[in-house]
Design a protein around this motif. Structure first.
Motif, PDB file in Angstrom:
ATOM      1  N   ALA A 125       0.818  -1.217   0.000  1.00 29.53           N
ATOM      2  CA  ALA A 125       0.000   0.000   0.000  1.00 29.53           C
ATOM      3  C   ALA A 125       0.851   1.267   0.000  1.00 29.53           C
ATOM      4  CB  ALA A 125      -0.942  -0.004   1.202  1.00 29.53           C
ATOM      5  N   LEU A 126       1.995   1.219   0.684  1.00 29.72           N
ATOM      6  CA  LEU A 126       2.844   2.420   0.773  1.00 29.72           C
ATOM      7  C   LEU A 126       3.866   2.503  -0.358  1.00 29.72           C
ATOM      8  CD1 LEU A 126       3.557   2.720   4.597  1.00 29.72           C
ATOM      9  CD2 LEU A 126       1.748   3.760   3.256  1.00 29.72           C
ATOM     10  N   LEU A 127       3.819   1.544  -1.288  1.00 29.56           N
ATOM     11  CA  LEU A 127       4.780   1.520  -2.385  1.00 29.56           C
ATOM     12  C   LEU A 127       4.806   2.826  -3.190  1.00 29.56           C
ATOM     13  CD1 LEU A 127       6.887  -0.374  -3.581  1.00 29.56           C
ATOM     14  CD2 LEU A 127       5.134  -1.256  -5.131  1.00 29.56           C
ATOM     15  N   PRO A 128       3.641   3.401  -3.569  1.00 24.02           N
ATOM     16  CA  PRO A 128       3.704   4.686  -4.307  1.00 24.02           C
ATOM     17  C   PRO A 128       4.393   5.794  -3.522  1.00 24.02           C
ATOM     18  CG  PRO A 128       1.498   3.705  -4.461  1.00 24.02           C
ATOM     19  CD  PRO A 128       2.256   2.908  -3.443  1.00 24.02           C
ATOM     20  N   LEU A 129       4.102   5.884  -2.204  1.00 22.42           N
ATOM     21  CA  LEU A 129       4.737   6.924  -1.397  1.00 22.42           C
ATOM     22  C   LEU A 129       6.237   6.703  -1.288  1.00 22.42           C
ATOM     23  CD1 LEU A 129       2.154   7.355   1.518  1.00 22.42           C
ATOM     24  CD2 LEU A 129       2.607   8.941  -0.355  1.00 22.42           C
ATOM     25  N   VAL A 130       6.647   5.449  -1.119  1.00 24.34           N
ATOM     26  CA  VAL A 130       8.077   5.132  -1.018  1.00 24.34           C
ATOM     27  C   VAL A 130       8.789   5.503  -2.310  1.00 24.34           C
ATOM     28  CG1 VAL A 130       9.747   3.251  -0.792  1.00 24.34           C
ATOM     29  CG2 VAL A 130       7.750   3.325   0.708  1.00 24.34           C
ATOM     30  N   ILE A 131       8.161   5.202  -3.446  1.00 24.18           N
ATOM     31  CA  ILE A 131       8.759   5.539  -4.741  1.00 24.18           C
ATOM     32  C   ILE A 131       8.852   7.052  -4.916  1.00 24.18           C
ATOM     33  CG2 ILE A 131       8.408   5.416  -7.242  1.00 24.18           C
ATOM     34  CD1 ILE A 131       7.151   2.649  -6.791  1.00 24.18           C
ATOM     35  N   ILE A 132       7.788   7.769  -4.521  1.00 19.17           N
ATOM     36  CA  ILE A 132       7.774   9.227  -4.668  1.00 19.17           C
ATOM     37  C   ILE A 132       8.866   9.877  -3.829  1.00 19.17           C
ATOM     38  CG2 ILE A 132       6.446  11.312  -4.145  1.00 19.17           C
ATOM     39  CD1 ILE A 132       3.923   9.709  -4.901  1.00 19.17           C
ATOM     40  N   PHE A 133       8.995   9.436  -2.576  1.00 21.35           N
ATOM     41  CA  PHE A 133       9.913  10.119  -1.654  1.00 21.35           C
ATOM     42  C   PHE A 133      11.351   9.605  -1.743  1.00 21.35           C
ATOM     43  CE2 PHE A 133       5.881  11.002   0.671  1.00 21.35           C
ATOM     44  CZ  PHE A 133       5.993  12.383   0.690  1.00 21.35           C
ATOM     45  N   PHE A 134      11.532   8.297  -1.984  1.00 20.09           N
ATOM     46  CA  PHE A 134      12.878   7.722  -1.874  1.00 20.09           C
ATOM     47  C   PHE A 134      13.419   7.139  -3.177  1.00 20.09           C
ATOM     48  CE2 PHE A 134      10.768   7.073   2.331  1.00 20.09           C
ATOM     49  CZ  PHE A 134      11.476   8.045   3.012  1.00 20.09           C
ATOM     50  N   LYS A 135      12.552   6.885  -4.161  1.00 21.94           N
ATOM     51  CA  LYS A 135      12.954   6.349  -5.471  1.00 21.94           C
ATOM     52  C   LYS A 135      13.626   4.987  -5.355  1.00 21.94           C
ATOM     53  CE  LYS A 135      11.985  10.588  -6.673  1.00 21.94           C
ATOM     54  NZ  LYS A 135      11.963  11.189  -5.347  1.00 21.94           N
ATOM     55  N   GLN A 136      13.596   4.384  -4.177  1.00 23.03           N
ATOM     56  CA  GLN A 136      14.211   3.080  -3.960  1.00 23.03           C
ATOM     57  C   GLN A 136      13.301   2.214  -3.104  1.00 23.03           C
ATOM     58  OE1 GLN A 136      17.978   4.406  -2.234  1.00 23.03           O
ATOM     59  NE2 GLN A 136      19.057   3.789  -4.074  1.00 23.03           N
ATOM     60  N   VAL A 137      13.367   0.912  -3.341  1.00 21.72           N
ATOM     61  CA  VAL A 137      12.524  -0.029  -2.601  1.00 21.72           C
ATOM     62  C   VAL A 137      13.398  -1.191  -2.139  1.00 21.72           C
ATOM     63  CG1 VAL A 137      10.580  -1.629  -2.743  1.00 21.72           C
ATOM     64  CG2 VAL A 137      10.463   0.571  -3.905  1.00 21.72           C
ATOM     65  N   SER A 138      13.195  -1.622  -0.891  1.00 24.09           N
ATOM     66  CA  SER A 138      13.868  -2.815  -0.376  1.00 24.09           C
ATOM     67  C   SER A 138      12.894  -3.985  -0.492  1.00 24.09           C
ATOM     68  CB  SER A 138      14.269  -2.606   1.088  1.00 24.09           C
ATOM     69  OG  SER A 138      14.795  -3.800   1.630  1.00 24.09           O
ATOM     70  N   TRP A 139      13.181  -4.920  -1.383  1.00 26.11           N
ATOM     71  CA  TRP A 139      12.246  -6.010  -1.637  1.00 26.11           C
ATOM     72  C   TRP A 139      12.092  -6.938  -0.432  1.00 26.11           C
ATOM     73  CZ3 TRP A 139      13.855 -11.019  -1.092  1.00 26.11           C
ATOM     74  CH2 TRP A 139      15.228 -11.252  -1.091  1.00 26.11           C
ATOM     75  N   ILE A 140      13.082  -6.938   0.457  1.00 28.65           N
ATOM     76  CA  ILE A 140      13.045  -7.832   1.605  1.00 28.65           C
ATOM     77  C   ILE A 140      12.335  -7.210   2.805  1.00 28.65           C
ATOM     78  CG2 ILE A 140      15.183  -7.161   2.777  1.00 28.65           C
ATOM     79  CD1 ILE A 140      15.774 -10.187   3.069  1.00 28.65           C
ATOM     80  N   SER A 141      11.864  -5.981   2.639  1.00 24.73           N
ATOM     81  CA  SER A 141      11.253  -5.257   3.756  1.00 24.73           C
ATOM     82  C   SER A 141      10.155  -6.025   4.480  1.00 24.73           C
ATOM     83  CB  SER A 141      10.720  -3.904   3.261  1.00 24.73           C
ATOM     84  OG  SER A 141      10.036  -3.226   4.275  1.00 24.73           O
ATOM     85  N   PRO A 142       9.179  -6.666   3.783  1.00 25.38           N
ATOM     86  CA  PRO A 142       8.135  -7.406   4.519  1.00 25.38           C
ATOM     87  C   PRO A 142       8.689  -8.540   5.368  1.00 25.38           C
ATOM     88  CG  PRO A 142       7.493  -7.062   2.229  1.00 25.38           C
ATOM     89  CD  PRO A 142       8.942  -6.675   2.339  1.00 25.38           C
ATOM     90  N   ILE A 143       9.766  -9.170   4.895  1.00 26.68           N
ATOM     91  CA  ILE A 143      10.360 -10.292   5.641  1.00 26.68           C
ATOM     92  C   ILE A 143      11.145  -9.782   6.845  1.00 26.68           C
ATOM     93  CG2 ILE A 143      11.946 -12.251   5.498  1.00 26.68           C
ATOM     94  CD1 ILE A 143      11.314 -12.370   2.495  1.00 26.68           C
ATOM     95  N   SER A 144      11.998  -8.790   6.630  1.00 23.27           N
ATOM     96  CA  SER A 144      12.823  -8.267   7.731  1.00 23.27           C
ATOM     97  C   SER A 144      11.967  -7.623   8.809  1.00 23.27           C
ATOM     98  CB  SER A 144      13.856  -7.278   7.190  1.00 23.27           C
ATOM     99  OG  SER A 144      13.244  -6.267   6.426  1.00 23.27           O
TER     100      SER A 144
END
Length: 823
Positions: free
Chosen positions: A418-437
């Motif tokens: 759900a927060l993927l659009p906001l993360v992309i807008i603000f940081f331009k980077q995504v950690s794919w392992i975030s849900p697991i960690s």
């Protein structure tokens, strides 16, 4: 309907810094309409009105709240910008210290209240080099006369890059200040200097309470510092939000795993303290004064102590946005409960957001505001769809544990998506392992480390040995957590993924996610497929020609695109990329924003650090097909290298041709001895456009190369000249400028750079020839974009936001330049 009014207010505030002229003129008409329609409002309240009347009244109120929010935000912005410093200068200031400092590995940062700069005190951020733990520092509650240099915040004004000036503005910091000399002042001296009113204000109960809280924060920090702990930085950051002991490696490590949000003080941190206190209070009341619950129901009796605890902890951590959100939500909940009003979770969330923006409209500029409330909204949806369906069932503790684990897993992947659009807008980077960690980190930090930290801080005032033991226990839990994360790091290729989406792709992504999270009865989930197709198709959209001179400080980087092709000429570079990486902080975020994953070609005019320093990082992060330079350099992967030399011509696309005008092939052997003079000189021609059709990029070439160009290319047409050597006085000779007579000159130079680029002599030559000059220091990134009309439009990044504009800028007005274009 009232929820829509809250949404309208928030949307109005969200337009801060945007120029929406129509909203400036709608506030008073909407207010007059509301007053004029009061009789109709009374009728609607007494009788069931027609749907059209409800719609009209609702629309008028919506516009009123929207324009009120916009007007309020713009007014607050203008007031704050009035105190922003824009010039570098030496000065002496009288200051008061109300907050603890921030200790870095190399510097000490301290917020200071400056008393003698304006008619009212303003906040600056002072910094001094950290030499040792025993050096003189500014003490809480003291006055000083400081000597130093005003260092205004100055962003790399590049699309998609972190905006330092916005961060200063949001934190109410009007300038930076390089501290050179400290002179303590007594209260008698302050009184004699005419600041008696400020002195009296600091002696009020409220100010004394604030100062006492800051002193307690400092005491706990000093106590943690002397403990034999392995993770002092993490423990302090999780307890108070103070990152003084947090090293850069740990911060980057948490970012790669997508759990850096746990380092900030959040709502759960605040609630843990309040719940622990109220649980203890309830036990005491049950034992000694149980009759109190006969007069006041238990939930109502504990609401006020609960809110007091939340207020105390928020003050202790400096009223950070997530903590403040929790505080306002608790106050609203208490008020609604005591007034016996129906409580809706979504209403509570929107009400707290509206109140937060009323107290501090600049919170809207913070990523923490959007991510915090976004996460809360997702949790509310989980509550509505999951928790309330299962709470009514009687369960064993094993079933409750399984249910809690399911809930944790579900909440993490839903929040991540759900927060993927906001993360992309603000940081331009995504950690794919975030849900697991997060599945590992949140229980350990939220349910173990933070409670231990809070207990340790509380027992610090009672029995220090017990406090030390509790901090040690928290340290062991963190050691266990980091061991798990390091194990995952060794087993999996964990890195931040650069994600670039344009505006329309982000909008469509939000639509897709909205459909996914809507109740099943609202829209069929198959509609997601219909939204995904245009989301994928937009990436294949053709783009017009664009050339951008990027603001990389004291360096040069030029980006160019036509249709689906992307190229760069130089990539900038900080003098020490390990301290501050232009590649990671500027070039990569910009390319991500543009959706660029491949360059062809990359031309490095020469190998000076300020032109090519970022390449060392970029070559391993970006697909680069062909690299050209005047000297051999290492290339990575499938990249190919070739020397740039006079006579090379690339028909880059149907509309764009690239030529190399210098150096000659016979001069390449002399490059090690004349790197600047033998820079690759690049000439770009764009067909069927006006008025900027021919671009000449000089690198660091000087008079010798300019003279050679006059001999070799007497018929060369130049519309835009990117000055050689950043506008140095040893380039851009008068004869060279007069012969080619460019329509516009551009100097890529850093703000207040030590070389004085662009040189005053060069500026005088340009002025004498009536050649307008733009600088990246004054205007940020300078963008030339081809339109369907055949015109190339000139825009600069510092035009886009009020806080990026400077009244002291000496460069010409871009609007005036565009107005002079042929139509």
């Amino acid at each position: 309907m009232k929820l829509l009014y809250a949404v309208a207010w928030i949307l109005g505030i969200a337009l801060m810094g945007q120029s929406v002229s129509i909203l400036n003129h709608l506030f008073y008409p909407a207010l007059i309409l509301v007053i004029g329609l009061l009789p109709l409002q009374f009728f609607l309240f007494k009788h069931k009105p027609a749907l059209i009347l409800q719609f009209i009244c609702g629309l008028i109120y919506f516009m009123l709240f929207l324009t009120a929010g916009y007007y309020y935000a713009q007014s607050a912005l203008q007031q704050r910008l009035a105190y922003k410093e824009t010039r570098v200068e030496d000065t002496k200031v009288i200051v008061y210290i109300a907050k603890i400092n921030q200790l870095g590995s190399e510097t000490i940062q301290q917020e200071i209240q400056v008393l003698n700069r304006h008619e009212q005190p303003v906040q600056w951020l002072s910094f001094q080099k950290r030499i040792s733990d025993q050096q003189a520092v500014l003490e809480l509650g003291k006055y000083y006369r400081l000597t130093g240099e005003i260092r205004p915040a100055h962003s790399y004004a590049v699309q998609g890059v972190f905006d330092l000036e916005q961060w200063y503005l949001q934190r109410n910091l009007m300038s930076g200040f390089k501290l050179k000399q400290i002179q303590p002042l007594s209260e008698a001296e302050i009184y004699g200097l005419g600041y008696a009113s400020h002195l009296r204000k600091q002696q009020t109960i409220f100010k004394q309470l604030q100062l006492a809280i800051e002193r307690q924060r400092l005491k706990i920090r000093n106590f943690i510092y002397i403990q034999p702990l392995s993770h002092k930085g993490l423990i302090l950051a999780l307890l108070t939000g103070d990152e003084s002991f947090l090293d850069k490696e740990t911060t980057i490590f948490f970012q790669r795993f997508g759990i850096s949000h746990l380092l900030a003080i959040s709502g759960p941190h605040v609630l843990i303290f309040a719940v622990m206190f109220c649980w203890l209070l309830q036990k005491i009341l049950n034992r000694y004064w149980p009759q109190i619950f006969l007069k006041i129901p238990r939930p109502y009796a504990l609401l006020l102590p609960f809110c007091f605890c939340v207020l105390l902890y928020c003050a202790f951590v400096g009223f950070e946005i997530p903590a403040l959100r929790t505080l306002l939500s608790c106050f609203c909940l208490t008020a609604l409960a005591w007034l016996r009003q129906k409580i809706s979770a979504l209403t509570l969330l929107l009400l707290s957001a509206s109140l937060l923006l009323l107290f501090d409209p600049f919170s809207i500029l913070s990523a923490a505001f959007w991510l915090s409330y976004g996460a809360c909204f997702v949790l509310l949806r989980i509550y509505q769809t999951t928790i309330r369906l299962d709470l009514s069932r009687s369960q064993t503790w094993q079933q409750q544990l399984i249910f809690a684990l399911k809930l944790l897993i579900e909440s993490q992947w839903k929040i991540f998506v759900a927060l993927l659009p906001l993360v992309i807008i603000f940081f331009k980077q995504v950690s794919w392992i975030s849900p697991i960690s997060n599945l590992v980190a949140i229980p350990l930090i939220g349910l173990v480390v933070v409670p231990l930290d809070v207990l340790a801080a509380f027992t610090f005032y009672v029995f220090e040995p017990l406090s030390s033991l509790l901090f040690q226990l928290a340290d062991w839990v963190l050691l266990f957590l980091l061991s798990i994360l390091h194990l995952l790091d060794a087993m999996l290729p964990i890195k931040l993924l650069s994600v670039a989406l344009n505006v329309w792709q982000i909008i469509l992504l939000i639509v897709v996610l909205s459909i996914i999270f809507m109740p099943k009865s609202t829209l069929p989930k198959t509609w997601v497929v219909l939204s995904v197709f245009p989301l994928l198709g937009l990436s294949a959209k053709q783009h017009p020609f664009e050339l951008i001179v990027l603001d990389v400080g004291q360096g040069q980087a030029v980006y160019m695109q036509d249709d689906q092709q992307h190229a760069m000429i130089d990539v900038g570079g900080y003098y020490d990329e390990t301290k501050f990486s232009i590649a990671k902080q500027v070039i990569q975020p910009f390319l991500s924003k543009q959706g660029v994953s491949e360059l062809d070609p990359l031309i490095l005019t020469h190998l000076d650090q300020d032109h090519s320093g970022s390449y060392t990082t970029l070559k391993n992060e970006l697909s680069i097909n062909q690299v050209y330079s005047n000297q051999q350099l290492d290339v990575a992967g499938k990249s190919r290298f070739d020397y740039c030399k006079q006579g090379q011509i690339w028909h880059w696309s149907e509309h764009v041709e690239i030529k190399i005008l210098s150096p000659k092939a016979s001069q390449l052997a002399q490059v090690p001895y004349q790197q600047n003079e033998l820079s690759c000189v690049v000439y770009i021609q764009v067909k069927n456009v006006q008025p900027y059709q021919n671009f000449l990029i000089m690198g660091d070439a000087g008079w010798q190369t300019e003279f050679q160009l006059l001999q070799d290319y007497p018929d060369l047409k130049v519309d835009v000249l990117i000055l050689g050597h950043h506008g140095s006085r040893h380039s851009s000779a008068y004869a060279f400028l007069k012969y080619y007579q460019p329509k516009l000159a551009v100097a890529s130079a850093g703000f207040h750079n030590r070389y004085g680029h662009p040189s005053r002599i060069t500026q005088a030559r340009l002025k004498a020839l009536n050649i307008p000059l733009l600088t990246t220091a004054g205007h940020g990134s300078i963008r030339f974009t081809a339109r369907s009309t055949g015109l190339i439009e000139l825009m600069t990044q510092r035009q886009t936001r009020p806080w990026l504009q400077s009244a002291d800028s000496v460069v010409p007005n871009v609007t005036a330049l565009n107005a002079a274009l042929p139509h």
